[in-house]
Design an enzyme around this catalytic site. Structure first.
Site, PDB file in Angstrom:
ATOM      1  N   LYS A 255      34.335  44.773  41.013  1.00 31.69           N
ATOM      2  CA  LYS A 255      34.573  45.117  39.606  1.00 31.69           C
ATOM      3  C   LYS A 255      33.228  45.358  38.949  1.00 31.69           C
ATOM      4  CE  LYS A 255      35.956  43.072  35.114  1.00 31.69           C
ATOM      5  NZ  LYS A 255      36.655  41.987  34.403  1.00 31.69           N
ATOM      6  N   ASP A 260      32.173  44.800  28.650  1.00 38.49           N
ATOM      7  CA  ASP A 260      33.585  44.590  28.356  1.00 38.49           C
ATOM      8  C   ASP A 260      33.742  44.086  26.920  1.00 38.49           C
ATOM      9  OD1 ASP A 260      36.275  44.066  28.309  1.00 38.49           O
ATOM     10  OD2 ASP A 260      36.184  42.322  29.655  1.00 38.49           O
ATOM     11  N   LYS A 267      37.455  41.657  21.818  1.00 38.11           N
ATOM     12  CA  LYS A 267      37.057  40.258  21.927  1.00 38.11           C
ATOM     13  C   LYS A 267      36.393  39.789  20.635  1.00 38.11           C
ATOM     14  CE  LYS A 267      35.989  40.277  26.917  1.00 38.11           C
ATOM     15  NZ  LYS A 267      36.982  39.272  27.327  1.00 38.11           N
ATOM     16  N   ASP A 278      29.782  41.569  33.236  1.00 32.12           N
ATOM     17  CA  ASP A 278      31.134  41.748  33.751  1.00 32.12           C
ATOM     18  C   ASP A 278      31.156  42.721  34.941  1.00 32.12           C
ATOM     19  OD1 ASP A 278      33.781  40.991  33.678  1.00 32.12           O
ATOM     20  OD2 ASP A 278      34.373  42.489  32.183  1.00 32.12           O
ATOM     21  N   ASP A 337      42.110  44.182  27.268  1.00 25.29           N
ATOM     22  CA  ASP A 337      41.037  43.290  27.738  1.00 25.29           C
ATOM     23  C   ASP A 337      41.296  42.795  29.166  1.00 25.29           C
ATOM     24  OD1 ASP A 337      38.699  41.894  27.643  1.00 25.29           O
ATOM     25  OD2 ASP A 337      39.470  40.262  26.379  1.00 25.29           O
ATOM     26  N   GLU A 339      41.184  44.456  31.790  1.00 21.03           N
ATOM     27  CA  GLU A 339      40.812  45.772  32.312  1.00 21.03           C
ATOM     28  C   GLU A 339      40.324  45.740  33.751  1.00 21.03           C
ATOM     29  OE1 GLU A 339      38.767  43.830  30.771  1.00 21.03           O
ATOM     30  OE2 GLU A 339      37.040  43.972  32.118  1.00 21.03           O
ATOM     31  N   ARG A 341      41.449  44.292  36.381  1.00 16.96           N
ATOM     32  CA  ARG A 341      42.513  44.502  37.375  1.00 16.96           C
ATOM     33  C   ARG A 341      42.946  45.958  37.426  1.00 16.96           C
ATOM     34  NH1 ARG A 341      46.132  40.065  34.427  1.00 16.96           N
ATOM     35  NH2 ARG A 341      44.012  39.401  33.886  1.00 16.96           N
TER      36      ARG A 341
HETATM   37  N1  BES Z   1      35.717  39.988  31.867  1.00 16.98           N
HETATM   38  C1  BES Z   1      36.768  39.170  31.380  1.00 16.98           C
HETATM   39  C2  BES Z   1      36.827  37.800  32.069  1.00 16.98           C
HETATM   40  C3  BES Z   1      35.664  36.892  31.876  1.00 16.98           C
HETATM   41  C4  BES Z   1      35.665  35.947  30.875  1.00 16.98           C
HETATM   42  C5  BES Z   1      34.570  36.950  32.724  1.00 16.98           C
HETATM   43  C6  BES Z   1      34.594  35.082  30.719  1.00 16.98           C
HETATM   44  C7  BES Z   1      33.515  36.086  32.557  1.00 16.98           C
HETATM   45  C8  BES Z   1      33.524  35.149  31.556  1.00 16.98           C
HETATM   46  C9  BES Z   1      38.104  39.869  31.608  1.00 16.98           C
HETATM   47  O1  BES Z   1      38.066  41.246  31.582  1.00 16.98           O
HETATM   48  C10 BES Z   1      39.006  39.433  30.526  1.00 16.98           C
HETATM   49  O2  BES Z   1      38.741  39.746  29.416  1.00 16.98           O
HETATM   50  N2  BES Z   1      40.066  38.715  30.883  1.00 16.98           N
HETATM   51  C11 BES Z   1      40.987  38.229  29.934  1.00 16.98           C
HETATM   52  C12 BES Z   1      42.359  38.449  30.496  1.00 16.98           C
HETATM   53  C13 BES Z   1      43.470  38.220  29.525  1.00 16.98           C
HETATM   54  C14 BES Z   1      43.431  39.289  28.437  1.00 16.98           C
HETATM   55  C15 BES Z   1      44.778  38.262  30.255  1.00 16.98           C
HETATM   56  C16 BES Z   1      40.696  36.744  29.730  1.00 16.98           C
HETATM   57  O3  BES Z   1      40.269  36.083  30.673  1.00 16.98           O
HETATM   58  O4  BES Z   1      40.867  36.275  28.609  1.00 16.98           O
HETATM   59 ZN    ZN Z   2      36.304  42.138  32.050  1.00 21.19          ZN
HETATM   60 MN    MN Z   3      38.313  42.034  29.630  1.00 20.55          MN
END
Ligand code: BES
Ligand code: ZN
Ligand code: MN
Length: 491
Positions: A255, A260, A267, A278, A337, A339, A341
Site C-alpha cells: 500500500k 491519506d 480525517k 501511509d 478513508d 482507501e 483496501r
Molecule cells: N491509513 C489509515 C490507517 C492508519 C491509521 C494507519 C493510523 C496508521 C495509523 C487508513 O487508511 C484508514 O484511514 N483506516 C480507517 C478505516 C475506517 C474508515 C474503516 C481507520 O483505521 O480508521
Molecule cells: Zn490510509
Molecule cells: Mn484512510
C-alpha cells in the site's frame, strides 16, 4: 560513517567490549581487564551496570588499553546470547558515545566468528541511521561525532564476505526508512516511482504504469482513490530474477498512499501529519526488493506498489459511490478513508493474474483498528495458508520484529456484504476493524496462498524501540521478509 573490519585493536578513541549478565566478561573484555591490571573488574564492582542488554558503562580507559575511553556494553544472559543480543550490544555501544566528540569507535568481538563480526557492522549501520536532510541548523552537541567504526575479527575475509549480504539488507531497511520519513510534498506517487525506477541500477526490472494504463486494465478501485488528487496515481512493478528462468515468483504487494487525508470522509486535523507514512507498506516492499537484488538472492520475486494520494476535491470519489474493481467485483465505497483496501484490491488482483505467484504477501498501514487490537509493538498477520504464515513468523522472531496471527472468521464476511454491490469497503461500525479489512482483501486474492501484514502499528516509531531502530520511519518488515526468503526459499 565508515565501517571496517580490522585484525587487532588499533589506536582508537573509544574501545567497546561485551559484558554478559552478572558482570561476566567476554574474552575481549577479559583481555582489557588483564592489560589494565584488573581495572575493568574494579569499575564493575562499583557500578549498577551488570551486562543487561541495552545498557552500557562508559569509563576512562585505564592505562594499558589502546584507547581514551572504554565502553562496556551489555550483551545479556550468556546462555541466551543470540544475533539480536549482539546487535543490541553493538547498537548500544554506538549510542553511548555517538555524540561525545569521539570520532572513532572500535568494537572488539575478536572472540566471536566472522558472521557475528559482520552482524556488529550491520547493527551499527542501522543504529546510526538519521533522517536529518531537512535540518539546516543543529545544536553542535547533538550532531553525531563518530566518523569511523572498526570491528575486530580474526577472520577479515570471512567478515567482509558475510557483511556483503547484510549490508545489502541494511541498504534496503535504510531506503525504506527514508521513504517513510519523507514528507508528502516531496514524496508523491510519481516521485516514489522515480526512486523505485532508479533501483534498476541494481539489476531490478522496474515498470511504471500511469493512470491511462491502469484505466485500460480496469483498475477502477485504485484509480478511484487517486481521482481527487492533482498527483497522478502510479503502479510500480519491480522484478528480481535471481532464480530459475521462468520460475514462479514470490510476490509482495505494498500500500503506497503517499498522503491519506481520508478524502471526502476527511480525517480530523490532529495527527493528520502522520498520514505521510501511509505508504509504509510500499516502502517495505521497495526496501525488500533492494535487499534481494543487493545480495543477489537466488529467487524470483516481484514487488507491486499501488501509489496514490487520497485527497478531497471536486473530482474526489464520494461516500456511496460504486466502482468496479479489476476483478470484476463491484465495490460500494461507504467511507473514502478506507482507501488502502481499494488500492490493494486492484494491486492484488493484478499481481495474481499477471504473475501466478507461489504466494502473495501484502503490507499495508491499513487500519487504526490494528493499533487498538495489538498495540504499537506488534503487527497483525492474516493468512489463508499455514505455508505462508509460518515462515514469516519464524523469520520475524530471528530479526526481532513482532507479528501476531489473527483470524479470518467466515462469520464476519456478512459485515462487508453490500446491499447494492458485491462488497462494501467497511464493516459494521468499528468492531473488528483490522479483521474486516483483511476479509475485504481476501476477496481479491483469487485463492492464491496469501498473507496480509497490517503494519499500521509498527511502520513509524515515536520512540526508538531498540538500539538498531531509531525513532521515525522504521522500515518495518524488510528484515523479516528478507530473512523469510533466505531461510525458506533460497536454501
Ligand atoms: N491509513 C489509515 C490507517 C492508519 C491509521 C494507519 C493510523 C496508521 C495509523 C487508513 O487508511 C484508514 O484511514 N483506516 C480507517 C478505516 C475506517 C474508515 C474503516 C481507520 O483505521 O480508521
Ligand atoms: Zn490510509
Ligand atoms: Mn484512510
Amino acid at each position: 560513517m565508515k565501517v571496517e573490519f580490522v585484525a587487532a585493536v588499533q589506536d582508537s578513541e573509544v574501545l567497546a567490549v561485551l559484558v554478559h549478565d552478572g558482570r561476566s566478561l567476554s574474552r575481549a573484555a577479559v583481555a582489557v581487564d588483564q592489560a589494565s591490571g584488573g581495572a575493568v573488574a574494579r569499575a564493575l564492582t562499583t557500578s549498577r551496570f551488570n551486562g543487561k542488554t541495552n545498557s552500557t558503562l562508559v569509563i576512562a580507559a585505564p592505562s594499558g588499553v589502546k584507547a581514551g575511553v572504554l565502553v562496556l556494553t551489555g550483551a545479556g544472559a550468556e546462555d541466551a546470547f543470540d544475533d539480536l543480543a549482539l546487535e543490541a550490544a553493538a547498537g548500544a555501544a554506538y549510542h553511548a558515545v555517538k555524540t561525545t566528540g569521539a570520532r572513532s569507535l572500535t568494537i572488539d568481538v575478536g572472540h566471536l566468528g566472522a558472521e557475528q563480526a559482520a552482524r556488529v557492522a550491520f547493527a551499527v549501520r542501522l543504529a546510526a541511521y538519521r533522517f536529518d536532510k531537512y535540518r539546516t541548523t543543529q545544536k553542535p552537541d547533538a550532531i553525531p561525532s563518530i566518523e569511523a567504526v572498526q570491528i575486530v575479527t580474526e577472520d577479515l575475509r570471512g567478515a567482509e564476505a558475510a557483511f556483503e549480504a547484510l549490508s545489502a539488507v541494511a541498504d534496503g531497511v535504510i531506503f525504506a526508512r527514508d521513504l517513510v520519513s519523507e514528507p508528502a510534498n516531496i514524496l508523491y506517487p510519481a516521485e516514489f516511482a522515480r526512486r523505485v525506477k532508479a533501483m534498476e541500477s541494481l539489476g531490478l526490472e522496474v515498470e511504471i504504469l500511469g493512470e491511462a494504463e491502469m484505466e485500460k486494465l480496469g483498475m477502477r478501485t485504485l484509480l478511484a482513490v487517486g481521482q481527487g488528487s492533482r498527483r497522478e496515481s502510479q503502479l510500480a512493478v519491480i522484478q528480481w530474477k535471481g532464480g530459475e528462468a521462468g520460475g514462479q515468483p514470490l510476490a509482495f504487494v505494498g500500500k503506497g498512499v503517499c498522503f491519506d487525508t481520508g478524502g471526502i470522509s476527511i480525517k480530523p486535523a490532529d495527527g493528520m501529519e502522520d498520514m505521510k507514512w501511509d505508504m509504509g507498506g510500499a516502502a517495505a516492499v521497495s526496501g525488500l526488493m533492494m535487499a534481494l537484488a543487493g545480495r543477489k538472492a537466488k529467487v524470483n520475486a516481484v514487488g507491486v506498489l499501488g501509489l496514490v494520494e487520497n485527497m478531497p476535491d471536486g473530482d474526489a470519489q464520494r461516500p456511496g459511490d460504486v466502482v468496479i474493481s479489476m476483478s470484476g467485483q463491484s465495490v460500494e465505497v461507504i467511507n473514502t478513508d478506507a482507501e488502502g483496501r481499494l488500492v490493494l484490491a486492484d494491486a492484488l488482483w493484478y499481481t495474481q493474474e499477471r504473475f501466478k505467484p507461489k504466494f502473495m504477501i501484502d503490507l499495508a498501514t491499513l487500519t487504526g483498528a490494528a493499533i487498538v487490537a495489538v498495540g504499537l509493538d506488534i503487527a497483525p498477520l492474516y493468512a489463508n495458508s499455514e505455508a505462508v504464515a509460518e515462515p514469516i513468523l519464524a523469520a520475524s522472531k530471528k530479526v526481532g520484529e513482532n507479528f501476531w496471527r489473527m483470524p479470518l472468521p467466515p462469520q464476519y464476511e456478512q459485515h462487508i456484504d453490500s446491499k447494492i454491490a458485491d462488497v462494501k469497503n467497511v464493516g459494521n461500525g468499528r468492531a473488528g476493524g483490522s479483521i474486516t479489512a483483511a476479509l475485504f482483501l481476501q476477496r481479491f486474492v483469487n485463492g492464491t496462498p496469501w498473507a496480509h501484514l497490517d503494519i499500521a502499528p509498527t511502520a513509524w516509531a515515536n520512540k526508538s524501540p531498540s538500539p538498531t531502530v531509531p525513532e521515525g520511519g522504521v522500515g518495518f518488515a524488510v528484515r523479516t521478509l528478507d530473512r523469510m526468503v533466505a531461510d525458506s526459499y533460497e536454501a
